[in-house]
Design an enzyme around this catalytic site. Structure first.
Site, mmCIF file in Angstrom:
data_model
loop_
_atom_site.group_PDB
_atom_site.id
_atom_site.type_symbol
_atom_site.label_atom_id
_atom_site.label_comp_id
_atom_site.label_asym_id
_atom_site.label_seq_id
_atom_site.Cartn_x
_atom_site.Cartn_y
_atom_site.Cartn_z
ATOM 1 N N GLY A 108 0.785 -1.055 -0.222
ATOM 2 C CA GLY A 108 -0.106 0.076 -0.057
ATOM 3 C C GLY A 108 0.923 1.166 -0.125
ATOM 4 O O GLY A 108 0.181 2.342 0.095
ATOM 5 N N THR A 112 3.784 -0.043 -6.940
ATOM 6 C CA THR A 112 3.257 -0.556 -8.366
ATOM 7 C C THR A 112 3.127 0.766 -8.916
ATOM 8 O O THR A 112 3.657 0.874 -10.286
ATOM 9 C CB THR A 112 2.001 -1.283 -8.305
ATOM 10 N N SER A 160 -3.091 -4.329 -4.885
ATOM 11 C CA SER A 160 -2.069 -4.837 -4.116
ATOM 12 C C SER A 160 -1.604 -5.840 -5.296
ATOM 13 O O SER A 160 -2.339 -6.705 -5.775
ATOM 14 C CB SER A 160 -2.492 -5.383 -2.959
#
Length: 971
Positions: A108, A112, A160
């Protein structure tokens, strides 16, 4: 107006923590908070980027920002992830150094998104072109494809990554991308069948359900994506990467198959021997005609009810109870999805792989799951946290330990910075003998009853004395009264904090077994992709060897990843999440402080401040900046690069921060010099070409001018000559006019006129066609008679018989005469039609043998041949030479050429022949003639038709004879 003179002017807080004063944990956190509140989410620690997740979109990733950070020094602008991406890309392009970008942080924290920003920036600043743009688009679109199948919503992150991804992007010498290779690590496939409370399954299942019609979902596996924006986006991305339409449909069919597997329910049935057996409750609810085209329902149904065990060429079939059937169903669903995901990665690699074998450089981008601490942590979290420990170890090795060792080598006076070295935790997990993974594999492979409890007992026995391992049953008595530590759990003190792991499921998930009956059922499927995913199900290739465990495979892949990363120049992005609520504008001090501590950021700042914040080895530094001094080689003896580098720095009188600017200026000067030399060469070549062309043009022009001059001289000469000749003629005329000059002139004129007339007829004569009556007009009236006579002569000459015409006419006349005499009367006639009438078969005029005979004949020989003369006495034949002339017939001896008989044509009365196919003919003589004394002649010849025909024609043309009578009769 105030002028901004430094980057530090008007900056919110401190952009580089190395410059923070005073340096403490509180000031560190306060600086991050201050910058975060003003939307400054990036902060430096030297060349390390700290990234705070804002949990909202910020206007700092526009194309204008890309151009702003393009080809700029790292510290020239405010901290940004683009600055690190640009620094890595330019080092790769200009210095041929392989790069890797390590993105770490909790789940979190925005890893990414950070990897997407790095890839999008590199794609924006590298070269352009049709092929390059295609490669860039494929690399970028591989992200949404893998995210759809590998990402899921968790309690801490809406997107995620439930798998680890490392991408090597390969570039050519110009910095243009050629392709890449993607490596994936440990997909969390247990999420397929079970998700923690408040979390979701992988994105693709929801995209599929929202993108297909109710009729399609309820009746068929062949789910057609395309009726929803999400499914359209995924379909489009897969096609850009290189998937064919049938491959996309096959993938979606397998995703639908995994969904349908989850709907299977079992019911118990008792067998006669007392054992329990499982059966599918509602077969019609899952199997129908369409679905059996993918998987044979009967084979799969048996696989859910029975299990076949093979050992030493013996097969034992046992029934499965309901619990075992559910376990087999879940194992099949997990394996089917996991293998599909691996196939997707392999298929993407086939599309983006580099086929060229030229030299190339690599930029690696690591986007791997962050450190995870959940309420219920199992085998997946244990493996994920182990990978993060290995990444932290690399960070410690390169940024803390090696730098301090370098300070010692350089002799810098400084205070040693203490930091937590997590190598002891990595050893606890991966030690080949006493590591947790080694003991887990040992338990999985051990014969006998193996459970999670036996594995935990082994941990309690071997790892009890380790200071980072805690367990309620361990020999360490201080945890006996710790009620926060359940009996079936163990706790590891990671670098990021203590994590409590539940031992339940460790052995089963590490084994990752799929019953062989399931593999064989999948191999028998008619769906080509399903069959391809389960090669071990081929009955012809049964392998009884136990497959490697999941922990062993992951440990080996992580080791390969670490070795790969250590060969490249690292660039770090340390991601921090400001709060656990996934909300913007919230900064939780305790949470951020915890992440700062376990990431070792304070130690990183202290190490940076203690020594050289900006440094480079002597040899590459000298290689890069030696162009700034022309005499550097005189000061670099025996490869002592420090001496040469010192001379470069001294002669250039520059500080280290100005070297790059000076080098860029030097490169521009060199480029200008190269351009100047090239342009000079180009202009000289152009000039020489023009000069050569001018010489050619001049030569042709001079030739043309001389030709024109010659024509003028020639014309003038002709005029002079004509005037001269005219003067001579007038002079002669005056001289000879009284001496009969008029007659001479007249004769000369007539001669010239006739000459011109005849030459004109030569060029204007009419065609040779006899029917053409045209004739050129006469030029003068006095030529009327001559003109008409010439026309008559020309016409007679034009219609003259062609050469050989008379000969051909005579031949056709003889053939026509033969036809009138013998056709339909003599059987020998048809065979003679195709034979030409040659006449002289003995060549009597040329053969010296018959020279005397030829001279004794006083007329032209029309026919000469050998015939047989039939004697009256005995009926035998004697060979005689038969000569036919215009006056008569002569018979002579064949050997001597002596004339035996001579019959004038007027003495012949008739010739008799039969109607049969023979060569006999009789020459009948007139009674009372001089030749009749010897009687008639009976002769035989192969050329009877020709002899009689020529004899008949000769007799008819003779002036003193009558037409010879031809008697054709068998009597």
């Amino acid at each position: 107006m105030e002028v901004k003179t430094s980057l530090l002017d008007n900056m919110i807080g401190v952009g580089d923590m190395v410059l923070l004063e005073p340096l403490s944990e509180d000031s560190f956190i306060e600086n991050l908070r201050n910058r975060f509140d003003h939307n400054e989410i990036y902060t430096y620690i030297g060349s390390v980027v700290i990234s705070m997740n804002p949990y909202r979109a910020l206007p700092i990733y526009t194309p204008e920002k890309v151009e702003e950070y393009r080809n700029r020094n790292f510290y020239e602008l405010s901290p940004h992830i683009y600055a690190l991406a640009d620094e890595a890309y330019r080092s790769l392009r200009d210095q041929d150094k392989d790069q890797c970008i390590l993105i770490t942080g909790e789940s979190g924290a925005g890893k990414t998104e950070a990897s997407k920003l790095v890839m999008s920036y590199v794609a924006a600043v590298c070269g352009k072109g049709q092929e390059v743009n295609k490669v860039k688009e494929q690399l970028l679109q591989s992200n949404p494809v893998l995210e759809a199948f590998g990402n899921a919503k968790t309690v801490r992150n809406d997107n995620s990554s439930r798998f680890g991804k490392y991408m090597d992007i390969e570039f050519d010498f110009k910095g243009d991308p050629l392709g890449g290779v993607i490596s994936n690590y440990l997909l969390e496939k247990s999420r397929v069948v079970k998700q923690p409370r408040g979390e979701r399954n992988f994105h693709v299942f929801y995209q599929l359900l929202s993108g297909a019609s109710d009729d399609t979902l309820s009746k068929s596996w062949k789910v057609a994506a395309g009726s929803n924006d999400c499914s359209k986006y995924l379909n489009n991305a897969m096609q850009i990467v290189g998937f064919m339409e049938d491959e996309v449909q096959s993938v979606l069919q397998l995703v639908a198959a995994v969904l349908k597997l989850g709907n299977i329910e079992f019911k118990p049935e008792s067998r006669s021997n007392g054992t329990d057996e499982s059966r599918i409750k509602d077969k019609n609810g899952w199997f129908d005609g369409r679905q059996t085209s993918l998987i044979l329902s009967s084979v799969l149904e048996r696989a859910f009810s029975y299990r076949t065990v093979e050992a030493k060429q013996e097969k034992v079939s046992t029934t499965l109870n309901v619990a075992q059937a559910y376990y087999a169903r879940d194992a099949l669903a997990k394996n089917l999805y996991s293998r599909l995901f691996s196939w997707l990665v392999t298929r993407i690699n086939e599309s983006i792989k580099v086929s060229l074998k030229e030299n190339r450089v690599v930029m690696g981008v690591l986007d791997i799951y962050g450190f995870e601490i959940f309420e219920d942590n199992s085998f997946e979290q244990f493996i994920i946290n182990y990978c993060n420990e290995k990444l932290q170890q690399i960070f410690i090795e390169l940024t803390l330990r090696e730098e301090q060792e370098e300070y010692v080598r350089e002799g810098i006076e400084w205070t040693n910075i203490e930091y937590f070295n997590n190598a002891i935790i990595c050893d606890l997990i991966e030690n080949h003998q006493n590591g947790i993974l080694a003991m887990l594999d040992e338990e999985c492979l051990r014969p006998g009853t193996v459970t999670d409890e036996t594995f935990l007992d082994k941990l309690n026995t071997i790892c009890a004395g380790h200071k980072h391992f805690e367990s309620r049953q361990s020999k360490n008595s201080k945890f006996l009264t710790d009620h926060s530590l359940p009996h079936n759990c163990f706790r590891i003190q990671h670098y990021a904090g203590k994590v409590l792991y539940r031992a339940e499921g460790f052995v089963d998930k590490n084994n990752d077994l799929l019953y062989r009956d399931m593999s064989q059922a999948m191999y028998k499927a008619k769906h080509s992709l399903i069959k391809q995913l389960f090669p071990e199900g081929n009955p012809a290739k049964v392998n009884l060897k136990r497959p490697p465990t999941a922990g062993f495979q992951f440990k080996a892949s992580v080791g390969t990843l670490m070795r790969n990363l250590q060969t490249k120049n690292p660039n770090y992005i340390r991601c921090i999440k400001p709060n656990d609520k996934k909300a913007s504008h919230i900064f939780t001090d305790t949470l951020v402080c915890h992440q700062v501590r376990y990431l070792g950021l304070m130690e990183n700042v202290r190490v940076r401040r203690a020594g050289y914040a900006f440094r480079q080895a002597y040899e590459p530094c000298l290689e890069r900046y030696k162009m700034l001094s022309a005499e550097w080689t005189l000061h670099c003896i025996d490869k002592v690069f420090s001496s040469g580098l010192m001379h470069v720095l001294c002669t250039s009188s520059l500080q280290l921060f100005s070297l790059e600017e000076r080098r860029r200026q030097c490169l521009q000067d060199l480029a200008t010099l190269i351009q100047k030399i090239y342009r000079g060469h180009k202009c000289r070549s152009h000039f020489l070409l023009l000069k050569k062309s001018q010489i050619v043009v001049s030569a042709w022009y001079r030739r043309y001018a001389q030709e024109k001059k010659y024509q003028k001289i020639k014309s003038a000469t002709t005029v002079v000559q004509s005037y001269t000749r005219g003067w001579q003629v007038r002079r002669d005329y005056r001289k000879f006019f009284r001496a009969n000059a008029g007659k001479k002139i007249y004769d000369f004129t007539i001669q010239r006129i006739m000459q011109k007339y005849f030459l004109g007829l030569k060029s204007t004569s009419p065609p040779m066609s006899p029917v053409d009556k045209s004739w050129p007009a006469r030029p003068y009236r006095f030529l009327d008679g001559v003109h008409a006579e010439l026309r008559k002569i020309f016409h007679h000459w034009r219609v003259r018989p062609p050469q050989g015409y008379l000969i051909i006419k005579a031949v056709y006349k003889e053939k026509l005469e033969a036809s009138e005499i013998f056709k339909d009367k003599k059987a020998l006639y048809p065979s003679s039609v195709s034979q030409p009438f040659k006449g002289d078969y003995l060549e009597i005029t040329k053969n010296p043998k018959y020279q005397k005979l030829n001279s004794s004949v006083d007329a032209k020989v029309l026919l000469a041949d050998v015939v047989n003369k039939i004697n009256r006495a005995n009926g035998k034949g004697t060979a005689r030479i038969f000569l036919l002339t215009k006056k008569g017939v002569v018979l002579a001896d064949q050997k001597t050429g002596q004339v035996k008989a001579s019959v004038p044509l007027p003495d012949l009365a008739s010739v008799s022949v039969s109607t049969q196919n023979d060569g006999f003919f009789a020459l009948k003589l007139k009674e009372g003639s001089a030749s009749a004394i010897k009687g008639d002649f009976l002769l035989s010849s192969e050329r009877l038709i020709e002899i009689i025909t020529k004899l008949h024609l000769t007799g008819a043309t003779a002036a003193d004879s009558e037409r010879l009578n031809i008697d054709i009769s068998d009597e």
